[in-house]
Design a protein around this motif. Sequence first.
Motif, mmCIF file in Angstrom:
data_model
loop_
_atom_site.group_PDB
_atom_site.id
_atom_site.type_symbol
_atom_site.label_atom_id
_atom_site.label_comp_id
_atom_site.label_asym_id
_atom_site.label_seq_id
_atom_site.Cartn_x
_atom_site.Cartn_y
_atom_site.Cartn_z
ATOM 1 N N LEU A 54 5.685 93.454 43.422
ATOM 2 C CA LEU A 54 7.039 94.122 43.180
ATOM 3 C C LEU A 54 7.054 94.286 41.763
ATOM 4 O O LEU A 54 7.603 95.293 41.069
ATOM 5 C CB LEU A 54 8.241 93.371 43.635
ATOM 6 N N ILE A 55 6.690 93.122 41.106
ATOM 7 C CA ILE A 55 6.937 93.231 39.766
ATOM 8 C C ILE A 55 5.660 93.937 38.746
ATOM 9 O O ILE A 55 6.005 94.796 37.996
ATOM 10 C CB ILE A 55 6.487 91.850 38.989
ATOM 11 N N GLN A 56 4.564 94.150 39.664
ATOM 12 C CA GLN A 56 3.501 95.064 39.258
ATOM 13 C C GLN A 56 4.130 96.647 39.311
ATOM 14 O O GLN A 56 4.159 97.429 38.245
ATOM 15 C CB GLN A 56 2.474 95.152 40.088
ATOM 16 N N ALA A 57 4.914 96.756 40.422
ATOM 17 C CA ALA A 57 5.619 98.178 40.655
ATOM 18 C C ALA A 57 6.601 98.541 39.221
ATOM 19 O O ALA A 57 6.670 99.634 38.948
ATOM 20 C CB ALA A 57 6.274 98.417 41.815
ATOM 21 N N VAL A 58 7.228 97.351 39.053
ATOM 22 C CA VAL A 58 8.448 97.667 37.912
ATOM 23 C C VAL A 58 7.573 97.732 36.722
ATOM 24 O O VAL A 58 8.113 98.807 35.692
ATOM 25 C CB VAL A 58 9.064 96.136 37.957
ATOM 26 N N VAL A 59 6.675 97.196 36.351
ATOM 27 C CA VAL A 59 5.734 97.531 35.101
ATOM 28 C C VAL A 59 5.242 98.688 34.974
ATOM 29 O O VAL A 59 5.586 99.504 34.226
ATOM 30 C CB VAL A 59 4.611 96.496 34.725
ATOM 31 N N GLU A 60 4.723 99.295 36.297
ATOM 32 C CA GLU A 60 4.139 100.616 36.209
ATOM 33 C C GLU A 60 5.131 101.609 36.010
ATOM 34 O O GLU A 60 4.982 102.767 35.547
ATOM 35 C CB GLU A 60 3.386 100.909 37.575
ATOM 36 N N ARG A 61 6.295 101.592 36.602
ATOM 37 C CA ARG A 61 7.408 102.526 36.649
ATOM 38 C C ARG A 61 7.976 102.588 35.053
ATOM 39 O O ARG A 61 8.223 103.592 34.644
ATOM 40 C CB ARG A 61 8.523 101.963 37.577
ATOM 41 N N ALA A 62 7.887 101.352 34.331
ATOM 42 C CA ALA A 62 8.500 101.346 33.307
ATOM 43 C C ALA A 62 7.620 102.155 32.405
ATOM 44 O O ALA A 62 7.947 102.934 31.456
ATOM 45 C CB ALA A 62 8.456 100.068 32.487
#
Length: 184
Positions: A54-62
Motif C-alpha cells: 500500500l505504501i509503495q502504491a502511494v509513493v508510485e502514485r505520487a
Amino acid sequence: MARPKSIDPQQVLDAAERVVAHVGAARLTLDAVAAEAGVSKASVVYDFGSKAGLIQAVVERAVERDNAFNREASQGFTRDAVLRGRIAAAAQPFPEAFQPVALALCAAMAQDPQLRAPIQRNQAEILAEIQSSAQQPRSALLAYLALEGLKLLESLDYVQWPAEQRAQLLQDISALVDAPPPAN
C-alpha cells in the motif's frame, strides 16, 4: 462472469495518504486505511497485498502525479522543455496538505530501499531526458540540481521562501539553463 470491482483503488490511496499525514507511514495500519476509506480490510489487502504494498502504491502514485504535472507544465516550451517545464511547475509550491504526507513518506523511504526504488528510477529517467535534450547539458544539470534542492528544502519544511524571493530563485535557476557551462 466476474463481478465488477466496486472499490476504487484511488479512494483507498487517498485514505492511505490521510492516514500517513495523521500518524505517519510507520504507524499506518491496513485497518486504519480501510476505516478511513469506508471499505473492508480484506478489500485493501486484495488490492495492495500488504502495508508495504500500500505504501509503495502511494509513493508510485505520487511519482506519477508529479510527472503528469511537470509534463503539462512543459507544454509550450520548445528548447529544454523538460527542465523548463519542471521550473515552471515549481512556481506552484507543493500543496500544504501534502507536506505531512511527503515528510512521512521520506521517513519511510529512508528506512526502506524498496520504497526509494520508484523515486530513484524516476530521477534517473528525468536526468537522462534532461541531459539528452539540453542545449547546455552541464548547465542544465546544475539548474536541475538547484531546482530539486529548493524543492527538497521546502518539502522537508526546512525553508519556506517568501513568494517574491522564491520567484526570484526560480528565475535565477532558469537563467542557469542557458548559461555557458562552467570551465573545468
